[in-house]
Design a protein around this motif. Structure first.
Motif, PDB file in Angstrom:
ATOM      1  N   ARG A 197     -12.761 -53.636   9.336  1.00  0.00           N
ATOM      2  CA  ARG A 197     -13.799 -54.523   9.296  1.00  0.00           C
ATOM      3  C   ARG A 197     -13.746 -55.457  10.302  1.00  0.00           C
ATOM      4  O   ARG A 197     -14.440 -55.635  11.253  1.00  0.00           O
ATOM      5  N   GLU A 255     -15.015 -54.637  15.670  1.00  0.00           N
ATOM      6  CA  GLU A 255     -15.668 -55.467  16.547  1.00  0.00           C
ATOM      7  C   GLU A 255     -14.833 -55.623  17.971  1.00  0.00           C
ATOM      8  O   GLU A 255     -15.251 -55.477  18.979  1.00  0.00           O
ATOM      9  N   ARG A 292     -25.219 -60.742  19.068  1.00  0.00           N
ATOM     10  CA  ARG A 292     -24.591 -60.647  17.830  1.00  0.00           C
ATOM     11  C   ARG A 292     -23.737 -61.760  17.557  1.00  0.00           C
ATOM     12  O   ARG A 292     -23.818 -62.462  16.509  1.00  0.00           O
ATOM     13  N   GLN A 310     -24.078 -65.030  14.824  1.00  0.00           N
ATOM     14  CA  GLN A 310     -23.225 -65.253  13.796  1.00  0.00           C
ATOM     15  C   GLN A 310     -22.935 -66.848  14.009  1.00  0.00           C
ATOM     16  O   GLN A 310     -22.513 -67.528  13.028  1.00  0.00           O
ATOM     17  N   THR A 344     -30.561 -57.496   9.234  1.00  0.00           N
ATOM     18  CA  THR A 344     -29.191 -57.563   8.588  1.00  0.00           C
ATOM     19  C   THR A 344     -28.500 -56.349   8.337  1.00  0.00           C
ATOM     20  O   THR A 344     -27.319 -56.240   8.272  1.00  0.00           O
ATOM     21  N   GLU A 345     -29.028 -55.115   7.958  1.00  0.00           N
ATOM     22  CA  GLU A 345     -28.371 -53.999   7.979  1.00  0.00           C
ATOM     23  C   GLU A 345     -27.927 -53.729   9.212  1.00  0.00           C
ATOM     24  O   GLU A 345     -26.612 -52.861   9.204  1.00  0.00           O
ATOM     25  N   GLY A 385     -26.466 -55.850  11.199  1.00  0.00           N
ATOM     26  CA  GLY A 385     -25.185 -56.642  11.262  1.00  0.00           C
ATOM     27  C   GLY A 385     -25.612 -58.177  11.951  1.00  0.00           C
ATOM     28  O   GLY A 385     -24.822 -58.785  12.605  1.00  0.00           O
ATOM     29  N   ASN A 434     -28.115 -61.637  12.338  1.00  0.00           N
ATOM     30  CA  ASN A 434     -28.415 -62.749  11.467  1.00  0.00           C
ATOM     31  C   ASN A 434     -29.924 -62.637  11.125  1.00  0.00           C
ATOM     32  O   ASN A 434     -30.594 -62.709  12.006  1.00  0.00           O
TER      33      ASN A 434
END
Length: 274
Positions: free
Chosen positions: A16, A20, A199, A203, A226-227, A229, A231
């Motif tokens: 995880r 990215e 993104r 964040q 949100t799904e 990723g 905000n």
């Protein structure tokens, strides 16, 4: 069962947190290979390696002086700086998407376009992409080891499988990039970096929201935000929307200027023939 849980948690943490950063580095490395400048990949990897070392140092500082708690404001600043670099590189790639500017002598053109400033930006993106995830990863793994049986076979096995999965994704991206025409490669990488920049901005705002510096209003925000990723607050969506509108405005102005130059060129050519 505990060993299985430790394996899954170790895998999830590394995969995880590393995904990215790896996607950013893989996309830029693929672009450099496709643009005929593989020698420029070294600064990219050097930036990532430096970030890994810096992450270990930052994790030690957090563990020693902050009881393992990271600083939200520092993390927000790193995210915003990384987002700014990604927006810059996204625009740089978009402006150089025209194959005519590369087809005559690809290596020579790449060397000229990928000057010291651009390569430094690439290394900076790699550094920040890894650094912003690295310290957290080390801290999470340290906490997991303390609550489990230390760095035993189960934990190390989870890390090994996650590393293999990330490496496979990296190789797949390089393979795909070599089969894409040059212009789509530029456009895809440009769009990817722009979305990643958006993104990161979201964040960073979330970090400031956790410190109550920025308010949070999320009533009515679609769950898909949100799904995906992002905000899920109107504050973040407002800033991201403004950035998207600004990018569209810049692209429109550039398109108009380019059309004007093309019209002038055609007019001069017509006059020369008459």
């Amino acid at each position: 069962m505990a060993d299985g849980s430790t394996f899954v948690q170790a895998f999830t943490i590394l995969f995880r947190e590393g995904l990215e950063a790896l996607l950013v580095i893989a996309a830029l490395a693929a672009f450099l290979r496709r643009a005929g400048a593989p020698e420029k990949i070294t600064p990219l990897y050097a930036g990532a390696a430096a970030a890994a070392l810096a992450s270990l140092g930052m994790a030690w500082i957090f563990e020693t002086y902050f009881d393992g708690n990271h600083n939200d404001l520092v993390e927000a600043a790193v995210m915003l700086f990384a987002a700014a670099l990604m927006f810059y590189m996204s625009g740089w790639l978009f402006l150089r998407q025209d194959p005519k500017a590369w087809q005559a002598d690809l290596n020579r053109m790449a060397e000229r376009a990928l000057g010291a400033g651009t390569v430094l930006s690439l290394a900076g993106i790699a550094f920040l992409a890894v650094f912003r995830e690295g310290a957290e990863t080390v801290l999470f793994l340290h906490a997991l080891a303390r609550t489990a049986n230390g760095f035993d076979g189960s934990l190390l096995g989870g890390l090994a499988v996650a590393a293999v999965a990330l490496a496979a994704m990296f190789v797949a991206m390089q393979w795909l990039a070599l089969r894409l025409p040059l212009r789509p490669m530029f456009l895809i990488t440009s769009a990817f970096l722009f979305v990643m920049g958006l993104r990161l901005v979201g964040q960073a705002i979330q970090e400031m929201q956790e410190q109550t510096i920025v308010s949070v209003h999320n009533d009515g925000v679609p769950e898909i935000v949100t799904e995906l990723g992002f905000n899920g607050s109107w504050e973040a969506l407002g800033v991201q929307g403004a950035l998207v509108l600004g990018a569209i405005a810049c692209l429109t102005l550039l398109s108009l200027r380019r059309s004007g130059r093309d019209a002038d060129t055609k007019a001069k050519a017509a006059q020369a023939l008459s």
